[in-house]
Design a protein around this motif. Structure first.
Motif: not given
Lengths: 191, 338
Positions: B72-78, B85-100
């Motif tokens: 789960a941690v690996g998939v979330s990090a990827l 990288v694809t400039h979708h920072q909002v979704w990236g941050v959201l996913l990072a919060i959920v993963a954390s």
């Protein structure tokens, strides 16, 4: 005297777990690893009794029961106690009167303590979010902080930093309101 | 008690804390003090060393949990990396919060339970919920108990242990099985299957959007997200939100918040695009980029498909075995109202 379920049952699958008296690890079928450490108290039968009657002239008798033979002396007041009155309190032997007194003047029987310092700090920090509330919350926080400083503290080591911080902030808040009130009154008087 | 006497307590390893609860264990002169704090009050329970009959530690099997956590941690990090990288920072941050949040819950997950037994009864020591700290604490307590309790001669101990039947270790008779409730035979609501079938369709739609864009596809996605919301809310109501405890409760409610935010955002975005009111150049640019990001669409589609197939299989299996189960109809979180 009977062991309760956690000692003989797995807490996950409720299966019986064989008991290993030497503290060895026992594996349950669900994968839980159980270890039981048994101490001599488990084999000790209850020591309380109704007390034996006095057998011979001149024998020490219980302070509360004249006809009962004394089996120990209270570690607190020194009174002789019979088997019925003997109360084992940790490593000490006490009489019922001393236990009753201890309940009132010591922490030995305390079961709960309010943490006034945390309450004061929570109230005062909450009022920082909505500052207008501090008119009401600051006096309450001061009361709680002073109470925290005077009331019996937590049984565990705990500093009074929370109470002092809450007291300082609440005093500053009240000071701020005082200054504001004075300023408004003075401006009003000038006009 | 004076201040000197108060400072007799030394903290034992192990702590279990929550928002409004903290459990700790302290060692006194002749007793162990269990403290349960609700932040504003403290409740105490004492276990005198001379009275402690036994200490029990049961470790839960870690099994595949650690592997699942690492995956789960690996998939979330990827996923976070790809979104950033694809400039979708909002979704990236959201996913990072959920993963954390997931990683935090995984780290805090209790992996053992400990009990103390006295002549009065058996009490759990919730602060000893991690094996490492529990072992340390039990070793310290055990040493103090051995010092406080006179050792029993080996012959007497073995005689007591061998005496049939060793009454202290006789397990209590197991209670008779509860009568099967008439509700137990009731299969799970067809709503779940319908929801998962819809999710399956959405996975296919999502895969299709990677290659073509049409109004139908556009409207299907917000609908799917709301379907996912319903899949969480309906079983939550049927199961009873209060019956979901600990980390699982946090995960469920976080999923609800995240799914609700995504669904609302997706709906407003689709509506804006449908009404051709995308005036903001940046939003238009991001939408175009989303449309062109075929790997992202394919990835999301695969995730939806896997989720849907898993759900369908799980509920088909549950339906088949419902008659053998007891405790009410099944929901996503277990038997209803358990």
């Amino acid at each position: 005297m009977r062991l309760q379920s956690p000692l003989t049952y797995c807490h996950v699958c409720l299966a019986n777990i064989a008991y290993a008296p030497d503290g060895a690890v026992v594996n349950c079928r669900c994968g839980v690893r159980a270890q039981t450490f048994v101490y001599p108290a488990i084999f000790r039968l209850g020591t309380s009794s109704a007390g034996e009657a006095v057998q011979a002239e001149g024998e020490a008798v219980c302070f509360a029961h004249e006809g009962k033979r004394a089996v120990a002396a209270c570690d607190s007041c020194g009174r002789f106690v019979c088997g019925l009155c003997r109360i084992e309190w940790g490593s000490r032997v006490l009489c019922p009167a001393c236990v009753n007194a201890a309940e009132k003047r010591t922490d030995l029987l305390t079961r709960s303590r309010p943490l006034y310092d945390t309450m004061a700090l929570a109230i005062v920090l909450g009022s920082l979010v909505i500052f207008t509330l501090s008119v009401v919350t600051a006096p309450i926080a001061i009361y709680l902080a002073i109470r925290a400083l005077r009331a019996p503290r937590s049984l565990t080591p705990r500093t009074m930093a929370r109470a002092w911080i809450a007291l300082s902030i609440a005093v500053l808040e009240l000071g701020g309101w005082g200054w504001l009130l004075t300023y408004v009154v003075m401006v009003g008087a000038k006009r | 008690m004076t201040d000197t006497a108060r400072s007799q307590y030394t903290r034992l390893p192990g702590r279990k804390s929550g928002l409004l609860r903290r459990d700790t264990l302290w060692l006194g002169m002749d007793h162990v003090l269990f403290v349960r704090s609700s932040r504003f009050t403290e409740d105490y329970r004492r276990f005198y060393l001379a009275d402690i009959q036994a200490l029990v530690l049961q470790e839960r099997p870690s099994g595949n949990r650690k592997i699942v956590d690492w995956v789960a941690v690996g998939v979330s990090a990827l996923a976070v990396a790809s979104l950033l990288v694809t400039h979708h920072q909002v979704w990236g941050v959201l996913l990072a919060i959920v993963a954390s949040l997931y990683a935090w819950l995984a780290l805090r997950r209790e992996d053992c339970k400990a009990w103390v037994q006295t002549a009065v009864g058996t009490a759990e020591l919730p602060s000893l919920c991690r094996v490492k700290s529990a072992r340390k604490a039990l070793a310290i307590i055990g040493e103090k108990i051995r010092a406080a309790q006179p050792p029993m001669p080996a012959e007497e101990l073995s005689r007591v242990l061998e005496t049939p039947p060793p009454l202290p270790f006789t397990p209590a008779p197991r209670p008779p099985p509860l009568p099967v409730s008439p509700d137990a035979a009731r299969p799970p609501s067809p709503l779940y299957n319908a929801a998962f079938v819809l999710l399956l369709g959405l996975g296919i739609v999502k895969l299709s959007t990677a290659f073509s864009s049409s109004t139908g596809f556009m409207w299907a996605m917000p609908l799917g997200y709301f379907c996912f919301l319903a899949m969480l809310i309906v079983p939550l109501v049927r199961h009873g939100a209060r019956n979901i405890r600990g980390g699982r409760s946090a995960a469920v409610f976080t999923s609800l918040i995240v799914a609700g935010s995504i669904a609302t955002y997706s709906l407003s975005w689709t509506t804006s695009r449908w009404q051709r009111k995308l005036q903001d150049a940046n939003t238009q640019k991001m939408y175009d980029m989303m449309e062109r990001a075929a790997p992202l669409q394919i990835g999301l589609g695969v995730v939806l498909l896997v989720l849907a197939i898993w759900g369908l299989l799980a509920f088909l299996t549950t339906s088949a075995s419902t008659e053998r189960r007891a405790g009410g109809p099944q929901t996503l979180f277990g038997p209803e109202g358990s």
